[in-house]
Scaffold this motif. Structure first.
Motif, PDB file in Angstrom:
ATOM      1  N   VAL A 166      -6.173   4.851   0.714  1.00 14.37           N
ATOM      2  CA  VAL A 166      -5.814   3.831   1.581  1.00 14.37           C
ATOM      3  C   VAL A 166      -4.125   3.594   1.757  1.00 14.37           C
ATOM      4  O   VAL A 166      -3.571   3.526   2.723  1.00 14.37           O
ATOM      5  N   PHE A 167      -3.590   4.132   0.536  1.00 14.26           N
ATOM      6  CA  PHE A 167      -2.017   4.035   0.848  1.00 14.26           C
ATOM      7  C   PHE A 167      -1.703   5.061   1.841  1.00 14.26           C
ATOM      8  O   PHE A 167      -0.770   4.914   2.365  1.00 14.26           O
ATOM      9  N   GLN A 168      -2.295   6.443   1.677  1.00  9.34           N
ATOM     10  CA  GLN A 168      -1.929   7.390   2.557  1.00  9.34           C
ATOM     11  C   GLN A 168      -2.233   6.917   4.080  1.00  9.34           C
ATOM     12  O   GLN A 168      -1.449   7.280   5.085  1.00  9.34           O
ATOM     13  N   ALA A 169      -3.292   5.983   4.194  1.00  3.18           N
ATOM     14  CA  ALA A 169      -3.429   5.734   5.605  1.00  3.18           C
ATOM     15  C   ALA A 169      -2.304   4.925   6.281  1.00  3.18           C
ATOM     16  O   ALA A 169      -2.068   4.861   7.548  1.00  3.18           O
ATOM     17  N   TRP A 170      -1.299   4.132   5.402  1.00  5.93           N
ATOM     18  CA  TRP A 170      -0.013   3.638   5.805  1.00  5.93           C
ATOM     19  C   TRP A 170       1.030   4.396   5.714  1.00  5.93           C
ATOM     20  O   TRP A 170       1.995   4.251   6.484  1.00  5.93           O
ATOM     21  N   THR A 171       0.848   5.595   5.127  1.00  5.99           N
ATOM     22  CA  THR A 171       2.249   6.417   5.045  1.00  5.99           C
ATOM     23  C   THR A 171       1.911   7.902   5.735  1.00  5.99           C
ATOM     24  O   THR A 171       3.160   8.626   5.737  1.00  5.99           O
ATOM     25  N   ARG A 172       0.888   8.392   6.195  1.00  2.00           N
ATOM     26  CA  ARG A 172       0.851   9.462   6.842  1.00  2.00           C
ATOM     27  C   ARG A 172       0.512   9.291   8.484  1.00  2.00           C
ATOM     28  O   ARG A 172      -0.669   8.669   8.878  1.00  2.00           O
ATOM     29  N   PRO A 173       1.241   9.891   9.109  1.00  5.22           N
ATOM     30  CA  PRO A 173       1.040   9.688  10.693  1.00  5.22           C
ATOM     31  C   PRO A 173      -0.204  10.118  11.152  1.00  5.22           C
ATOM     32  O   PRO A 173      -1.075   9.311  11.827  1.00  5.22           O
ATOM     33  N   GLU A 174      -0.932  11.101  10.514  1.00  5.14           N
ATOM     34  CA  GLU A 174      -2.249  11.515  10.918  1.00  5.14           C
ATOM     35  C   GLU A 174      -3.445  10.542  10.650  1.00  5.14           C
ATOM     36  O   GLU A 174      -4.406  10.403  11.635  1.00  5.14           O
ATOM     37  N   TRP A 177      -5.709   4.200  13.151  1.00  7.90           N
ATOM     38  CA  TRP A 177      -6.100   2.536  13.019  1.00  7.90           C
ATOM     39  C   TRP A 177      -5.035   1.950  13.596  1.00  7.90           C
ATOM     40  O   TRP A 177      -5.354   0.634  13.852  1.00  7.90           O
ATOM     41  N   TYR A 178      -3.843   2.161  13.648  1.00  4.39           N
ATOM     42  CA  TYR A 178      -2.753   1.282  13.871  1.00  4.39           C
ATOM     43  C   TYR A 178      -2.625   0.817  15.286  1.00  4.39           C
ATOM     44  O   TYR A 178      -2.711   1.297  16.435  1.00  4.39           O
ATOM     45  N   GLY A 179      -2.808  -0.647  15.426  1.00  7.45           N
ATOM     46  CA  GLY A 179      -3.110  -1.439  16.427  1.00  7.45           C
ATOM     47  C   GLY A 179      -4.243  -1.945  16.758  1.00  7.45           C
ATOM     48  O   GLY A 179      -5.241  -1.610  16.050  1.00  7.45           O
ATOM     49  N   PHE A 237      -6.893  -4.011  11.031  1.00  7.77           N
ATOM     50  CA  PHE A 237      -7.427  -3.515   9.745  1.00  7.77           C
ATOM     51  C   PHE A 237      -9.002  -3.541  10.051  1.00  7.77           C
ATOM     52  O   PHE A 237      -9.438  -2.711   9.168  1.00  7.77           O
ATOM     53  N   ASP A 238      -9.687  -4.014  10.844  1.00  6.13           N
ATOM     54  CA  ASP A 238     -10.829  -3.725  11.111  1.00  6.13           C
ATOM     55  C   ASP A 238     -11.024  -2.183  11.455  1.00  6.13           C
ATOM     56  O   ASP A 238     -11.884  -1.485  11.071  1.00  6.13           O
ATOM     57  N   ARG A 239     -10.165  -1.598  12.493  1.00  6.06           N
ATOM     58  CA  ARG A 239     -10.055  -0.445  12.717  1.00  6.06           C
ATOM     59  C   ARG A 239      -9.719   0.545  11.355  1.00  6.06           C
ATOM     60  O   ARG A 239     -10.395   1.740  11.299  1.00  6.06           O
ATOM     61  N   LEU A 240      -8.924   0.015  10.394  1.00  4.81           N
ATOM     62  CA  LEU A 240      -8.560   0.716   9.348  1.00  4.81           C
ATOM     63  C   LEU A 240     -10.069   0.867   8.477  1.00  4.81           C
ATOM     64  O   LEU A 240     -10.107   1.844   8.052  1.00  4.81           O
ATOM     65  N   THR A 241     -10.635  -0.177   8.367  1.00  5.02           N
ATOM     66  CA  THR A 241     -12.082  -0.280   7.668  1.00  5.02           C
ATOM     67  C   THR A 241     -12.887   0.787   8.102  1.00  5.02           C
ATOM     68  O   THR A 241     -13.666   1.541   7.385  1.00  5.02           O
ATOM     69  N   ALA A 242     -13.193   1.118   9.625  1.00  2.00           N
ATOM     70  CA  ALA A 242     -13.842   2.020  10.241  1.00  2.00           C
ATOM     71  C   ALA A 242     -13.373   3.488   9.794  1.00  2.00           C
ATOM     72  O   ALA A 242     -14.108   4.342   9.515  1.00  2.00           O
ATOM     73  N   HIS A 243     -11.810   3.505   9.835  1.00  3.49           N
ATOM     74  CA  HIS A 243     -11.369   4.861   9.463  1.00  3.49           C
ATOM     75  C   HIS A 243     -11.583   5.264   8.060  1.00  3.49           C
ATOM     76  O   HIS A 243     -11.913   6.251   7.659  1.00  3.49           O
TER      77      HIS A 243
END
Length: 147
Positions: A19-27, A32-34, A137-143
């Motif tokens: 989850v931390f990497q989801a915030w700190t790695r562009p790939e 999910w961003y947006g 964050f709904d998109r982050l959950t799906a990711h």
């Protein structure tokens, strides 16, 4: 008039490091961003993940192609526990401060997102920003579920 702020809590079925990497790695961030209805192409994301390092991303409206740039500066990076960064439109006057914490729940992660510094005199902006982050964050959950 004081600035406005909000907090969003989510629990992800994923380890804290991911989850931390989801915030700190562009790939990851490109996935999910947006809010729903936007895309953030990988080539619009840049991140220098260290205190004082800059980050940038540009959401593009799926239906109208309109560009929504955002960015800021990392103020605090404690991997994989905490991120503090400024958030706003690059070159804009108004910048909010985001604090994201990641708590290990034994294979799951509790994330707390707090955004402070939104103008108190613009309720429409506040509502759009709050709902936009919730949608992201709904998109982050799906990711995290599709990893």
């Amino acid at each position: 008039m004081t600035d406005r702020e909000f907090t969003i809590h989510r629990v992800f079925d994923a380890p804290r490091e991911l989850v931390f990497q989801a915030w700190t790695r562009p790939e990851h961030m490109a996935q999910w961003y947006g809010p729903v209805g936007t895309t953030t192409p990988l080539d619009t994301i840049s991140m220098d993940v260290r205190p004082g390092g800059a980050w940038r991303a540009c959401m593009i409206g799926d239906d109208n192609g309109e560009r929504y740039p955002s960015g800021g500066e990392f103020r605090e990076v404690v991997e994989p526990e905490r991120l503090v960064f400024t958030w706003g439109e690059p070159g804009g006057d108004e910048v909010a401060l985001a604090t994201v914490t990641f708590d290990d729940l034994g294979g799951k992660t509790a994330m707390t997102f707090h955004l402070a510094g939104l103008p108190a005199d613009n309720s429409e902006l506040f509502d759009n920003v709050q709902s936009g982050w919730a949608s992201a964050f709904d998109r982050l959950t799906a990711h995290m579920e599709n990893r």
